[in-house]
Design an enzyme around this catalytic site. Structure first.
Site, short mmCIF file in Angstrom:
data_model
loop_
_atom_site.label_atom_id
_atom_site.label_comp_id
_atom_site.label_asym_id
_atom_site.label_seq_id
_atom_site.Cartn_x
_atom_site.Cartn_y
_atom_site.Cartn_z
N SER A 29 65.37 -12.63 -19.71
CA SER A 29 64.60 -12.42 -19.02
C SER A 29 65.24 -11.97 -17.79
O SER A 29 64.81 -11.49 -16.53
CB SER A 29 63.79 -13.78 -18.66
OG SER A 29 65.15 -14.82 -18.23
N THR A 161 18.87 -5.05 -1.50
CA THR A 161 19.44 -5.64 -2.97
C THR A 161 18.70 -4.40 -4.05
O THR A 161 18.22 -3.60 -3.82
CB THR A 161 18.24 -6.45 -2.31
OG1 THR A 161 16.89 -6.15 -2.26
CG2 THR A 161 18.29 -7.39 -1.29
N HIS A 162 19.24 -4.40 -4.80
CA HIS A 162 19.09 -3.91 -6.02
C HIS A 162 19.59 -2.40 -5.70
O HIS A 162 19.32 -1.64 -6.11
CB HIS A 162 17.33 -4.12 -6.35
CG HIS A 162 17.42 -5.09 -6.94
ND1 HIS A 162 17.50 -5.23 -7.55
CD2 HIS A 162 16.75 -6.31 -5.64
CE1 HIS A 162 16.37 -6.50 -8.10
NE2 HIS A 162 16.48 -6.87 -6.30
N SER A 283 42.24 17.61 -2.82
CA SER A 283 42.44 17.64 -4.74
C SER A 283 42.62 19.14 -4.82
O SER A 283 42.82 19.73 -3.42
CB SER A 283 40.68 18.25 -5.06
OG SER A 283 40.62 18.72 -5.96
N LYS A 289 36.93 18.50 -1.19
CA LYS A 289 37.94 17.15 -0.72
C LYS A 289 38.66 16.72 -0.06
O LYS A 289 39.01 17.18 -0.12
CB LYS A 289 37.92 17.34 -2.39
CG LYS A 289 36.54 17.58 -3.74
CD LYS A 289 36.04 16.54 -3.28
CE LYS A 289 35.71 15.50 -4.02
NZ LYS A 289 36.12 15.27 -5.22
N GLU A 296 39.65 3.35 -3.89
CA GLU A 296 39.58 3.44 -5.29
C GLU A 296 40.51 2.68 -6.29
O GLU A 296 39.95 1.79 -7.07
CB GLU A 296 39.28 4.86 -5.35
CG GLU A 296 38.22 6.16 -5.36
CD GLU A 296 38.36 7.27 -5.47
OE1 GLU A 296 37.97 7.61 -6.75
OE2 GLU A 296 39.38 8.27 -4.53
N1 ARG Z 1 64.75 -17.61 -18.45
C1 ARG Z 1 64.39 -19.18 -19.18
C2 ARG Z 1 63.04 -19.20 -18.35
O1 ARG Z 1 62.34 -18.29 -17.90
C3 ARG Z 1 64.94 -20.60 -18.00
C4 ARG Z 1 64.87 -21.56 -18.84
C5 ARG Z 1 65.46 -21.59 -20.06
N2 ARG Z 1 65.60 -22.69 -20.43
C6 ARG Z 1 66.19 -22.98 -22.20
N3 ARG Z 1 65.99 -23.71 -22.46
N4 ARG Z 1 65.77 -21.67 -22.50
O2 ARG Z 1 62.13 -19.58 -18.58
#
Ligand code: ARG
Length: 464
Positions: A29, A161-162, A283, A289, A296
């Protein structure tokens, strides 16, 4: 490092072969949770202080750890940390760096905690700070709308409205309608903050810890209201992220509605407002434009946050207690929701005070489409005609006006009396758009006087 290549992992002890190279990337992660770095360090410093207070670390050990963590924080701010995928996440990256810097004492930091309570704590700290920044931006936008409402308290525009001409309203009243939506959004955000501000630390992996920790002390150090009451819930609860994303979805739904109106109003056909050039782009092919890109895009970005809400709800729906690796998937939707909401709020808060309102165009549009027909019916009621009959009489007058291409106010008194003899000269006071808005003079109504009063009250509520 052992030959089997498990030595880089803090959990490598029970493994007999290294992690598959693809799996290493698949499970990491760090590519996104590096954003929790500051909070991870903040949480670890509080944990180290608590470990010293309870005698689980000596004060020298705790000091050494804290100094090491502060130095790592500085390295991170200077962009000097090389995040490592084999170290999986921000927690293990920082811990490994600590051990690298201060040696074996660093290995004692993880006493009495787990990455499960650590990550839940980090996200809450991170989101709490984001919430406070978003709260301030919401106040800035609300304040800009209140100023605009006061500035345009007398400006008359068509109320729809509408999307059909209904009754005249004041531009200020319309701005205060937006303001009300944001007021509710801010209340939702603050409620959400209360539930974010609960501390999971101490839950450890899922069951708590066998060490005599002091959770109240850690909570106090980190500014949490209190420690979470149940360890299983503490490590697995992500309601707070769902709640925040629900808040964000509703807020963006509102900003998307505002955007839609601004896009319409900014068109040549409506011409109610002019968005400043610096919020628009041109544009590459059509020289005339000037496109309202900012509203948007805000309208467009709403969809991705709705998507994140659905992602998080689906992420949680079948998880058994307690922590599951699934939870790692909470971060990207949450981070992107915060980024998107922050950017959209900033765009609106910058843009709204600079909005130019084309008062004459608004007034002219309000005078089209028989917008004061209800006022004529109300007038007849005050003269003793039953409302249903009055409705019918005015309907005939409108049909006549359509044929003649003339509004009610443009008809002569004789012409109007032809539909109902109870009509007198004073009818022209109520057939004007000014008369129409001024007549709606009660709290919540569109009269300029009420708009000014409501704006004052709204401004007072900003500081509460
Ligand atoms: N990177 C993990 C998460 O974001 C941290 C916790 C991980 N815990 C584990 N028991 N593998 O959730």
């Amino acid at each position: 490092m052992s030959k089997k290549n498990t030595g880089t992992k803090p959990w490598g002890g029970r493994f007999s072969e290294g992690t598959d190279a693809f799996v290493e990337h698949f499970t990491a992660s760090i590519p996104f949770d590096y954003r929790l770095c500051e909070e991870d360090i903040q949480g670890s410093i509080a944990h180290a202080r608590m470990l010293a207070k309870t005698g689980l670390l000596t004060s020298e050990e705790s000091e050494q750890i804290i100094q090491g963590l502060e130095a790592i924080g500085e390295e991170a701010r200077q962009g000097k940390i090389q995040w490592s995928v084999p170290l999986e996440d921000v927690h293990m990256n920082i811990e490994a760096r600590l051990i690298e810097r201060i040696g074996d004492t660093g290995k004692k930091l993880h006493t009495g905690r787990s990455r499960n309570d650590q990550v839940a704590t980090d996200i809450r700290l991170w989101l709490r700070r984001a919430i406070d920044e978003i709260d301030a931006e919401l106040t800035r936008l609300r304040s800009g709308l209140i100023d605009l409402a006061e500035r345009e308290a007398d400006t008359i525009m068509p109320g729809f409205t509408h999307l059909q001409s209904a009754q005249p309203v004041t531009f200020g009243h319309h701005m205060l309608a937006w303001q009300e939506m944001l007021d509710r959004d801010q209340q939702r955000l603050r409620e959400c903050r209360g539930r974010v501000n609960i501390m999971p630390l101490g839950a450890a992996a899922l069951a708590g810890t066998s060490f005599p920790i002091d959770r109240d002390y850690t909570a106090e150090l980190l500014g949490f209201e209190r420690p979470a009451r149940n360890s299983l819930d503490a490590v697995s609860d992500r309601d707070f992220a769902i709640e925040f994303t629900a808040f964000a979805s509703i807020l963006l739904m509102h900003l998307s509605r505002f955007s839609e109106e601004l896009v319409l109003w900014n068109s040549a056909q409506f011409g109610f407002v002019d968005l400043p050039d610096r919020f628009c782009t041109g544009s590459s092919i059509m020289p005339q434009k000037k496109n309202p890109d900012v509203p948007e895009l805000v309208r467009g970005k709403t969809g991705r946050v709705y998507g994140h809400l659905l992602s998080l709800l689906t992420l949680m729906k079948s998880q058994p207690l307690a922590y599951n690796k699934d939870n790692q998937e909470d971060k990207e939707p949450l981070f992107d929701s915060v980024d998107t909401v922050s950017a959209c709020l900033r765009a609106f808060a910058d843009m709204m005070p600079a909005l130019e309102v084309k008062r004459e165009r608004c007034h002219a549009a309000a005078s089209m489409g028989f917008a004061t027909a209800t006022d004529l019916a109300d007038y007849l009621v005050r003269r003793g005609v039953a409302f249903r009959d009055a409705h019918e009489i005015v309907g005939r007058a409108v049909r006549h006006g359509l044929e003649q291409q003339r509004d009610l106010a443009q008809m002569s008194l004789e012409e109007l009396r032809g539909f109902c003899p109870d009509i007198d000269e004073d009818v022209f006071d109520i057939l004007t758009v000014e008369g129409s808005v001024a007549a709606r003079n009660h709290p919540g109504g569109t009269a300029p006087e009420q708009v000014r009063r409501a704006a004052r009250e709204a401004r007072e509520s900003l500081t509460q």
